[in-house]
Write an enzyme that holds these catalytic residues in place. Structure first.
Site, PDB file in Angstrom:
ATOM      1  N   SER A   1       0.842  -1.193   0.000  1.00  0.00           N
ATOM      2  CA  SER A   1       0.000   0.000   0.000  1.00  0.00           C
ATOM      3  C   SER A   1       0.878   1.244   0.000  1.00  0.00           C
ATOM      4  O   SER A   1       2.023   1.211   0.477  1.00  0.00           O
ATOM      5  CB  SER A   1      -0.898   0.014   1.238  1.00  0.00           C
TER       6      SER A   1
ATOM      7  N   TYR B   1      -2.519  -0.204  10.470  1.00  0.00           N
ATOM      8  CA  TYR B   1      -2.671  -0.646   9.075  1.00  0.00           C
ATOM      9  C   TYR B   1      -1.384  -0.403   8.296  1.00  0.00           C
ATOM     10  O   TYR B   1      -0.902  -1.276   7.560  1.00  0.00           O
ATOM     11  CB  TYR B   1      -3.832   0.080   8.399  1.00  0.00           C
TER      12      TYR B   1
END
Length: 334
Positions: free
Chosen positions: A130, A154
């Site tokens: 990501s 995250y």
């Protein structure tokens, strides 16, 4: 690559019930691949169900934390290509429940990579990292050479899975490549706490859209068909040895403030009369996150084909059709 590249290839996809996973599954089925998906929960409103894909693919039920099920699936279905997209992807959920996020995102990654390593048939693996793995950087945009400085649950989970993939390449020569993408958007995203589908749903119901942050966060948004093309392009390129063990950014290269994104959706929808509600929250998030995609263009020949307005127009039309067909049957979406 020729359109016949994926014909009769045996592909395994984790995270197929998600936004990207469903559209990737659809494209691969249409290209003639034999697709096996790994699915934890039955989600009746997930895009893979809406696209009527479950009757077109093999379905293995299980959790990413279950190594033996992953190993069995790769061997029994004679998988040659893996797309590892499965993860807990919602930042707010990760902040509330870091342990389960680390379990699925980090352990899940080493499980799928070890299962692939134990198989003699897997010849290409794409692991989804990501843009958030980069964390806060002194200079922008993010480039692939930057160190990963993720701080929040995250972000850290994605940075870890990213480095684990590199470890399997460098230690075992596993044919893996890593994607670092901007924020996906497109039809079929049922996570309405995300800004694009949440805003569109509000407008369809003629309600004011809500921005959780102060609206000034700068982000890179990539339309889902661009993302599918990026993943397929990278997977095909893994036939070249120099691509293995590499990470690639995929985005538009044109970041936009959240408040400007919402305004563009209002403009396209013809709902300028609605006033945006700004909550000014959004803790544990980085203010600026956007990508340089020069490496992908130079080495893979890939670049975005969907400017923001074009992608949003297609997305809005998808949700108009969806809510038009289901508004009376699925009142819970309101």
């Amino acid at each position: 690559m020729k359109n016949s590249y994926w014909k009769r290839k045996s592909v395994f996809i984790t995270g197929a019930t998600g936004l990207l996973g469903a559209w990737l599954t659809k494209e691969l089925v249409e290209k003639g691949a034999y697709v096996t998906i790994f699915m934890r929960d039955w989600v009746p409103h997930s895009n893979i169900v809406l696209l009527s894909l479950l009757r077109e693919v093999n379905v293995v039920h299980g959790q990413l934390e279950d190594y033996l099920t992953l190993e069995r699936a790769l061997n029994e279905y004679e998988i040659d290509t893996c797309f590892h997209l499965g993860a807990q992807t919602i930042v707010g959920t990760a902040n509330r429940s870091p342990l389960s996020t680390f379990e699925s995102n980090i352990k899940g990654t080493w499980n799928i990579l070890e299962a692939a390593r134990s198989s003699s048939l897997v010849s290409r693996i794409v692991v989804a990292s990501s843009d958030k793995a980069y964390g806060s950087q002194k200079e922008m945009p993010y480039t692939e050479e930057m160190e990963l400085h993720g701080l929040y649950p995250y972000d850290v989970s994605k940075a870890c899975s990213d480095r684990i993939a590199f470890s399997f390449f460098h230690t075992y020569q596993l044919p893996v490549a890593i994607t670092r993408c901007g924020n996906f958007y497109g039809g079929g995203d049922m996570n309405f706490n995300r800004i694009v589908p949440g805003t569109i749903r509000s407008l369809i119901y003629d309600e004011s859209p809500i921005i959780r942050s102060d609206g000034n966060f700068l982000r890179d948004y990539i339309y889902i068909e661009d993302a599918v093309d990026a993943y397929l392009t990278l997977a095909e390129a893994l036939d070249r040895e120099e691509i293995r063990g590499e990470a690639f950014n995929f985005g538009t290269g044109k970041p936009v403030r959240v408040i400007d994104l919402v305004q563009k959706i209002l403009d396209i929808s013809g709902k300028r009369h609605l006033e945006t509600i700004i909550l000014g929250e959004g803790e544990n998030e980085i203010k600026e996150q956007y990508l340089s995609c020069i490496k992908a263009k130079k080495i893979l020949g890939w670049e975005s084909q969907y400017p923001l307005e074009k992608g949003l127009q297609k997305t809005i039309e998808w949700y108009k059709t969806f809510f038009g067909e289901t508004m009376t049957r699925h009142k819970s979406f309101k």
